[in-house]
Design a protein around this motif. Structure first.
Motif, mmCIF file in Angstrom:
data_model
loop_
_atom_site.group_PDB
_atom_site.id
_atom_site.type_symbol
_atom_site.label_atom_id
_atom_site.label_comp_id
_atom_site.label_asym_id
_atom_site.label_seq_id
_atom_site.Cartn_x
_atom_site.Cartn_y
_atom_site.Cartn_z
ATOM 1 N N TYR A 77 3.868 10.858 11.095
ATOM 2 C CA TYR A 77 3.388 9.693 11.999
ATOM 3 C C TYR A 77 2.988 8.528 11.766
ATOM 4 N N LEU A 78 3.813 7.698 12.192
ATOM 5 C CA LEU A 78 3.629 6.114 11.651
ATOM 6 C C LEU A 78 2.830 5.308 12.638
ATOM 7 N N PRO A 79 2.038 4.354 12.228
ATOM 8 C CA PRO A 79 1.115 3.909 13.086
ATOM 9 C C PRO A 79 1.797 2.805 13.987
ATOM 10 N N SER A 80 1.243 2.452 15.040
ATOM 11 C CA SER A 80 1.872 1.421 16.037
ATOM 12 C C SER A 80 2.595 0.064 15.511
ATOM 13 N N SER A 81 1.762 -0.081 14.376
ATOM 14 C CA SER A 81 2.062 -1.502 13.812
ATOM 15 C C SER A 81 3.199 -1.524 12.863
ATOM 16 N N PHE A 82 3.652 -0.146 12.487
ATOM 17 C CA PHE A 82 4.804 -0.052 11.486
ATOM 18 C C PHE A 82 5.823 -0.936 11.720
ATOM 19 N N SER A 83 6.456 -1.776 10.681
ATOM 20 C CA SER A 83 7.497 -2.701 11.041
ATOM 21 C C SER A 83 8.133 -2.885 9.843
ATOM 22 N N VAL A 127 0.890 -1.231 0.087
ATOM 23 C CA VAL A 127 0.043 -0.080 -0.077
ATOM 24 C C VAL A 127 0.831 1.543 0.118
ATOM 25 N N LEU A 128 0.836 1.952 -0.791
ATOM 26 C CA LEU A 128 1.602 3.212 -1.079
ATOM 27 C C LEU A 128 0.912 4.534 -0.660
ATOM 28 N N VAL A 129 1.622 5.230 0.282
ATOM 29 C CA VAL A 129 1.228 6.561 0.719
ATOM 30 C C VAL A 129 2.304 7.652 0.395
ATOM 31 N N SER A 130 2.110 8.412 -0.505
ATOM 32 C CA SER A 130 3.362 9.353 -0.965
ATOM 33 C C SER A 130 2.803 10.817 -1.015
ATOM 34 N N ALA A 131 3.606 11.734 -0.336
ATOM 35 C CA ALA A 131 3.378 13.076 -0.206
ATOM 36 C C ALA A 131 4.620 13.933 -0.627
ATOM 37 N N GLN A 132 4.460 14.721 -1.769
ATOM 38 C CA GLN A 132 5.738 15.385 -2.284
ATOM 39 C C GLN A 132 5.416 16.914 -2.672
ATOM 40 N N ILE A 182 12.664 0.155 12.636
ATOM 41 C CA ILE A 182 11.717 0.529 13.601
ATOM 42 C C ILE A 182 10.628 -0.899 13.710
ATOM 43 N N VAL A 183 10.695 -1.005 15.117
ATOM 44 C CA VAL A 183 9.947 -2.296 15.312
ATOM 45 C C VAL A 183 8.641 -1.842 15.842
ATOM 46 N N PRO A 184 7.568 -2.886 15.438
ATOM 47 C CA PRO A 184 6.287 -2.360 15.900
ATOM 48 C C PRO A 184 5.901 -2.500 17.709
ATOM 49 N N SER A 185 5.020 -1.468 17.872
ATOM 50 C CA SER A 185 4.720 -1.569 19.173
ATOM 51 C C SER A 185 3.530 -2.306 19.658
ATOM 52 N N THR A 186 2.781 -2.596 18.392
ATOM 53 C CA THR A 186 1.643 -3.545 18.598
ATOM 54 C C THR A 186 2.015 -4.643 17.538
ATOM 55 N N ALA A 187 1.326 -6.068 17.694
ATOM 56 C CA ALA A 187 1.494 -6.994 16.720
ATOM 57 C C ALA A 187 1.398 -6.766 15.646
ATOM 58 N N SER A 188 2.220 -7.187 14.561
ATOM 59 C CA SER A 188 1.902 -6.766 12.847
ATOM 60 C C SER A 188 2.381 -7.938 12.041
ATOM 61 N N GLY A 189 3.095 -8.663 12.640
ATOM 62 C CA GLY A 189 3.429 -9.905 11.920
ATOM 63 C C GLY A 189 4.597 -9.696 10.907
ATOM 64 N N LEU A 190 5.590 -8.579 11.489
ATOM 65 C CA LEU A 190 6.810 -8.261 10.516
ATOM 66 C C LEU A 190 6.451 -8.119 9.124
ATOM 67 N N ARG A 191 5.597 -7.186 8.835
ATOM 68 C CA ARG A 191 5.286 -6.901 7.457
ATOM 69 C C ARG A 191 6.396 -6.542 6.540
ATOM 70 N N GLY A 192 7.572 -5.852 6.780
ATOM 71 C CA GLY A 192 8.439 -5.221 5.869
ATOM 72 C C GLY A 192 7.905 -3.956 5.273
ATOM 73 N N ASP A 193 7.704 -3.261 6.168
ATOM 74 C CA ASP A 193 7.169 -1.887 5.877
ATOM 75 C C ASP A 193 8.445 -0.816 5.314
ATOM 76 N N LEU A 240 3.570 -1.495 4.088
ATOM 77 C CA LEU A 240 3.215 -0.051 3.744
ATOM 78 C C LEU A 240 4.545 0.280 2.997
ATOM 79 N N ASN A 241 4.346 1.509 2.028
ATOM 80 C CA ASN A 241 5.314 1.945 1.442
ATOM 81 C C ASN A 241 5.146 3.514 1.535
ATOM 82 N N ILE A 242 5.883 4.242 2.697
ATOM 83 C CA ILE A 242 5.283 5.570 2.765
ATOM 84 C C ILE A 242 6.484 6.566 2.315
#
Length: 241
Positions: free
Chosen positions: A156-162, A117-122, A200-211, A142-144
Motif C-alpha cells: 500500500y503506497l501513500p497518496s504522495s508516492f511519486s 527513507v528506506l522501508v524494506s521487507a524480505q 506512479i504519479v502522486p494523488s496529493t501534492a508531493s513535489g515530485l520526490r523521486g520515490d 522513499l525507497n520501498i
C-alpha cells in the motif's frame, strides 16, 4: 548567560520540538519513533506497526536487532524487516522532519538532505508480505522494497508516492487497485507479463520526490494499492496489468 538561563532555553527548545512532533505523533497513534529499526526474526512472523523518522532519535541499545551499518550510512531513516519463511504484515508510519535543517546547505548537508527513507521487507522462502505506508509528507525520497521467494506481496503506497515502481516475478502477475490505476503509467513497450516498470504519479501534492518501489518474488501475486483505498472487496477492484 547564567546556567539557569541556559537550562530554561533548553526546556523551551524541547517544548518547541514536542509541539512540532505532536500532529505526526497523533497520526502514528502515539507510537514512539526511531531513526533506524531492524527486525530479523528467523523463526517468527512479523506483525507490527512501527514509526520511523529522520528527526527521531537513534535507539541505543537497539529496539529490536542492531541496524546494519550500510543502512544507517545510506539512509536518513530506515525500517528493515527480515524473516526466513514466515509472513510479514507491517504498517510503517514515516514522520516528517522538524524544519530546523539549514536552508543554505553546503555540499555535505546537501548530501545528507538527499538521503532517502528506506522501508524494506524480505522473506527468504515461503512468507507472504503486506507492507503499508500511510500518509507521508516529507521531502526525502522513499525507497520501498518487498521481496519474497514464494509468497504473495501486497504493498500500500501513500497518496504522495511519486516515482517508479519496478516489479518482477517468475510466474506471478501484477495487479493494481482501481485508485492506483488512475496514478499508474506502464513504461514498458511492449509490456511483459512477469516484470515491468511503471511511473506512479502522486494523488496529493508531493513535489515530485523521486520515490522508488521495488517488488520481487518468484511465485505468488504482486498487488499495489493506494493506502487510502478501501481495503474491503480488494480482489474485485484490482486490475491485472
Amino acid at each position: 548567560m547564567s546556567h539557569h538561563g541556559a537550562s530554561h532555553d533548553d526546556e523551551e527548545e524541547r517544548a518547541r520540538m514536542q509541539a512540532l512532533w505532536k500532529p505526526e505523533q497523533a497520526r502514528a497513534g502515539g507510537l514512539k519513533a526511531h531513526r533506524h529499526i531492524h527486525i530479523d526474526w528467523p523463526v517468527a512472523s512479523i506483525k507490527k506497526t512501527i514509526a520511523i523518522g529522520a528527526s527521531a532519535p537513534d535507539a541505543s541499545p537497539p529496539v529490536y536487532d542492531r541496524p546494519r551499518a550500510e543502512n544507517e550510512a545510506n539512509n536518513a531513516s530506515s525500517c528493515v524487516l527480515v524473516t526466513k519463511s514466515s509472513p510479514i504484515n507491517a504498517t510503517i508510519h514515516i514522520l516528517s522532519e522538524s524544519k530546523s535543517r539549514p536552508a543554505s546547505a553546503d555540499s555535505s548537508t546537501k548530501k545528507l538532505a538527499e538521503k532517502p527513507v528506506l522501508v524494506s521487507a524480505q522473506t527468504a522462502s515461503l512468507g507472504s508480505i503486506t507492507l503499508a505506508i500511510p500518509a507521508y509528507s516529507g521531502a526525502r525520497p522513499l525507497n520501498i522494497r518487498a521481496k519474497s521467494h514464494s509468497g504473495n506481496i501486497t504493498v500500500y503506497l501513500p497518496s504522495s508516492f511519486s516515482g517508479l515502481l519496478n516489479w518482477s516475478s517468475e510466474t506471478g502477475t501484477l495487479k493494481v487497485s482501481k485508485a492506483m490505476q488512475q496514478r499508474f503509467k506502464a513504461l514498458d513497450s511492449p509490456p511483459h507479463k512477469h516484470r515491468g516498470t511503471a511511473k506512479i504519479v502522486p494523488s496529493t501534492a508531493s513535489g515530485l520526490r523521486g520515490d522508488v518501489c521495488t517488488i520481487a518474488n518468484s511465485h505468488g501475486s504482486i498487488t499495489v494499492k493506494d493506502f487510502d483505498d478501501d481495503v474491503a472487496g480488494e480482489e474485485k477492484s484490482c486490475v491485472v496489468q
